[in-house]
Design a protein around this motif. Structure first.
Motif, PDB file in Angstrom:
ATOM      1  N   ILE A  69     116.506  71.532 -45.400  1.00  9.18           N
ATOM      2  CA  ILE A  69     115.353  70.273 -45.133  1.00  9.18           C
ATOM      3  C   ILE A  69     116.600  69.116 -45.032  1.00  9.18           C
ATOM      4  O   ILE A  69     117.608  69.183 -45.465  1.00  9.18           O
ATOM      5  CB  ILE A  69     114.549  70.116 -45.999  1.00  9.18           C
ATOM      6  CG1 ILE A  69     115.216  69.595 -47.654  1.00  9.18           C
ATOM      7  CG2 ILE A  69     113.442  71.268 -46.303  1.00  9.18           C
ATOM      8  CD1 ILE A  69     113.926  69.165 -48.541  1.00  9.18           C
ATOM      9  N   ASN A  70     115.903  68.090 -44.165  1.00 11.50           N
ATOM     10  CA  ASN A  70     116.586  66.841 -43.803  1.00 11.50           C
ATOM     11  C   ASN A  70     115.659  65.780 -43.879  1.00 11.50           C
ATOM     12  O   ASN A  70     114.285  65.672 -43.877  1.00 11.50           O
ATOM     13  CB  ASN A  70     116.871  67.096 -42.410  1.00 11.50           C
ATOM     14  CG  ASN A  70     118.104  66.271 -41.993  1.00 11.50           C
ATOM     15  OD1 ASN A  70     118.567  65.392 -42.989  1.00 11.50           O
ATOM     16  ND2 ASN A  70     118.574  66.370 -40.718  1.00 11.50           N
TER      17      ASN A  70
ATOM     18  N   TRP B 272     117.312  74.027 -49.628  1.00 12.92           N
ATOM     19  CA  TRP B 272     118.214  72.982 -49.957  1.00 12.92           C
ATOM     20  C   TRP B 272     118.184  71.805 -48.921  1.00 12.92           C
ATOM     21  O   TRP B 272     117.619  71.747 -48.178  1.00 12.92           O
ATOM     22  CB  TRP B 272     119.789  73.524 -50.064  1.00 12.92           C
ATOM     23  CG  TRP B 272     120.217  73.996 -48.578  1.00 12.92           C
ATOM     24  CD1 TRP B 272     121.019  73.222 -47.813  1.00 12.92           C
ATOM     25  CD2 TRP B 272     120.103  75.497 -48.022  1.00 12.92           C
ATOM     26  NE1 TRP B 272     121.247  74.180 -46.612  1.00 12.92           N
ATOM     27  CE2 TRP B 272     120.860  75.437 -46.914  1.00 12.92           C
ATOM     28  CE3 TRP B 272     119.567  76.553 -48.668  1.00 12.92           C
ATOM     29  CZ2 TRP B 272     120.808  76.393 -46.276  1.00 12.92           C
ATOM     30  CZ3 TRP B 272     119.665  77.334 -47.683  1.00 12.92           C
ATOM     31  CH2 TRP B 272     120.045  77.547 -46.528  1.00 12.92           C
ATOM     32  N   CYS B 273     118.824  70.612 -49.632  1.00 12.81           N
ATOM     33  CA  CYS B 273     118.679  69.505 -48.848  1.00 12.81           C
ATOM     34  C   CYS B 273     120.079  69.240 -47.842  1.00 12.81           C
ATOM     35  O   CYS B 273     121.329  69.524 -48.374  1.00 12.81           O
ATOM     36  CB  CYS B 273     118.784  68.253 -49.638  1.00 12.81           C
ATOM     37  SG  CYS B 273     117.168  68.122 -50.576  1.00 12.81           S
TER      38      CYS B 273
ATOM     39  N   PHE C 125     115.905  76.456 -55.485  1.00 16.20           N
ATOM     40  CA  PHE C 125     116.368  75.227 -54.507  1.00 16.20           C
ATOM     41  C   PHE C 125     117.790  74.995 -55.147  1.00 16.20           C
ATOM     42  O   PHE C 125     118.002  74.825 -56.299  1.00 16.20           O
ATOM     43  CB  PHE C 125     115.456  73.873 -55.011  1.00 16.20           C
ATOM     44  CG  PHE C 125     115.681  72.727 -54.260  1.00 16.20           C
ATOM     45  CD1 PHE C 125     114.718  72.462 -53.546  1.00 16.20           C
ATOM     46  CD2 PHE C 125     116.554  72.034 -54.416  1.00 16.20           C
ATOM     47  CE1 PHE C 125     114.857  71.187 -52.509  1.00 16.20           C
ATOM     48  CE2 PHE C 125     116.861  70.932 -53.630  1.00 16.20           C
ATOM     49  CZ  PHE C 125     115.787  70.594 -52.670  1.00 16.20           C
ATOM     50  N   ILE C 126     118.501  74.996 -54.137  1.00  9.86           N
ATOM     51  CA  ILE C 126     120.059  74.814 -54.548  1.00  9.86           C
ATOM     52  C   ILE C 126     120.239  73.236 -54.326  1.00  9.86           C
ATOM     53  O   ILE C 126     120.034  72.726 -53.571  1.00  9.86           O
ATOM     54  CB  ILE C 126     120.859  75.647 -53.490  1.00  9.86           C
ATOM     55  CG1 ILE C 126     120.580  77.004 -53.329  1.00  9.86           C
ATOM     56  CG2 ILE C 126     122.245  75.590 -53.729  1.00  9.86           C
ATOM     57  CD1 ILE C 126     121.316  77.763 -52.202  1.00  9.86           C
ATOM     58  N   GLU C 127     120.924  72.873 -55.535  1.00  9.42           N
ATOM     59  CA  GLU C 127     121.153  71.251 -55.612  1.00  9.42           C
ATOM     60  C   GLU C 127     122.421  71.395 -56.482  1.00  9.42           C
ATOM     61  O   GLU C 127     122.824  72.085 -57.120  1.00  9.42           O
ATOM     62  CB  GLU C 127     120.113  70.817 -56.260  1.00  9.42           C
ATOM     63  CG  GLU C 127     119.818  71.225 -57.647  1.00  9.42           C
ATOM     64  CD  GLU C 127     118.550  70.494 -58.243  1.00  9.42           C
ATOM     65  OE1 GLU C 127     118.383  69.462 -58.056  1.00  9.42           O
ATOM     66  OE2 GLU C 127     117.738  71.226 -59.086  1.00  9.42           O
ATOM     67  N   PRO C 128     123.180  70.075 -56.068  1.00  9.16           N
ATOM     68  CA  PRO C 128     124.379  69.742 -56.765  1.00  9.16           C
ATOM     69  C   PRO C 128     124.170  69.881 -58.145  1.00  9.16           C
ATOM     70  O   PRO C 128     123.116  69.343 -58.724  1.00  9.16           O
ATOM     71  CB  PRO C 128     124.782  68.347 -56.045  1.00  9.16           C
ATOM     72  CG  PRO C 128     123.925  68.023 -54.792  1.00  9.16           C
ATOM     73  CD  PRO C 128     122.757  69.000 -55.136  1.00  9.16           C
TER      74      PRO C 128
END
Length: 291
Positions: A124-125, A176-177, A288-291
């Protein structure tokens, strides 16, 4: 067969994920994962769905697709990627909200590979970035005409993800973002192919080549030789530390010249987006993949 649809979206990786994966095409095949070139399936999928007219595919149709995409019969997972899987750029706002064709397209892909394990992954953006970059692709149309009456403040990625969930409740969904991609690129690659971190990608740092200074890259790779990351968390921290010091700001800057879009408006859109991310994380069954 596990069939993974990387849905894009527009103005995210611009086929960089595909290029990174193709660097290890042969090695991935040894692990039962196929990453076919886009010429083997993008047009074929589009025409086959049109021919099906909403119906489920039969065995003959599915086999024809697999024969076109796969080189051997040892493959257990195939990764398909296309930023236009949901719709083409001119149709992003072709209805209420954005990506209004999501349910229709997801159902079509499940029907296309009926009986197989279909999975969806999507970047997503921030709409404050997405809308200007999308509009810059358009010719001979005004900003107002392109949005078709859609209020940017009403856009919610959680709505899109919920539509994917509604259209295919049994499918795995990973999100993910895009702005986090340089830090989590390796994890995204592993997610797409379904392999654990013991598989080393040649392209796991591909995005850094574009956004980090030459000096930063040299120091980064030198550091990795003496301090190889022992976990995904450590890898993320190393990347973030080097980007904090050596990022190329001019690459990240996006010129925004849209009517009514001042700094306050962009900040408000971004705040809505950040709240929406929290909503996505609450959707059942979404990774959700995130840092």
């Amino acid at each position: 067969m596990q069939v993974v649809f990387h849905l894009g979206v527009h103005s995210t990786d611009s086929d960089k994920l595909l290029k990174s994966l193709l660097k290890d095409k042969g090695k991935l095949a040894l692990h039962g994962v196929a990453v076919p070139g886009p010429g083997k399936y993008r047009a074929l999928i589009r025409t086959t769905i049109a021919d099906l007219e909403g119906a489920r595919s039969n065995q003959e149709t599915r086999q024809k697709l697999f024969d076109s995409m796969l080189q051997d019969n040892t493959i257990e997972r195939v990764v398909l990627t296309n930023e236009n899987f949901i719709c083409v750029t001119p149709r992003v706002f072709d209805g209420i909200g954005f990506y209004p064709q999501t349910i229709e397209k997801v159902v079509s892909y499940c029907n296309l590979f009926y009986g197989h394990d279909v999975e969806f992954q999507i970047a997503i953006n921030n709409p404050a970035v997405l809308i200007p970059t999308l509009f810059n692709r358009m010719n001979d149309i005004s900003y107002e005409e392109y949005l078709s009456g859609t209020d940017p403040m009403s856009l919610r990625w959680s709505s899109v993800i919920n539509q994917i969930r509604e259209a295919s409740p049994q499918s795995k969904i990973t999100c993910w973002c895009n702005e986090d991609a340089p830090v989590i690129w390796s994890e995204v690659l592993h997610s797409l192919v379904g392999l654990d971190t013991s598989f080393a990608f040649r392209g796991e740092y591909d995005l850094l080549d574009e956004i980090m200074t030459k000096e930063g890259l040299e120091r980064f790779y030198a550091y990795l030789k003496t301090h190889p990351p022992q976990s995904a968390l450590q890898q993320r921290r190393i990347i973030a530390a080097f980007l904090d010091k050596f990022v190329r700001e001019e690459v990240l800057d996006i010129e925004i010249d849209l009517p009514g879009w001042d700094d306050d408006y962009v900040a408000a859109l971004t705040a809505i987006y950040e709240d929406d991310i929290l909503e996505i994380k609450r959707i059942p069954g979404v990774r959700f993949i995130e840092p």
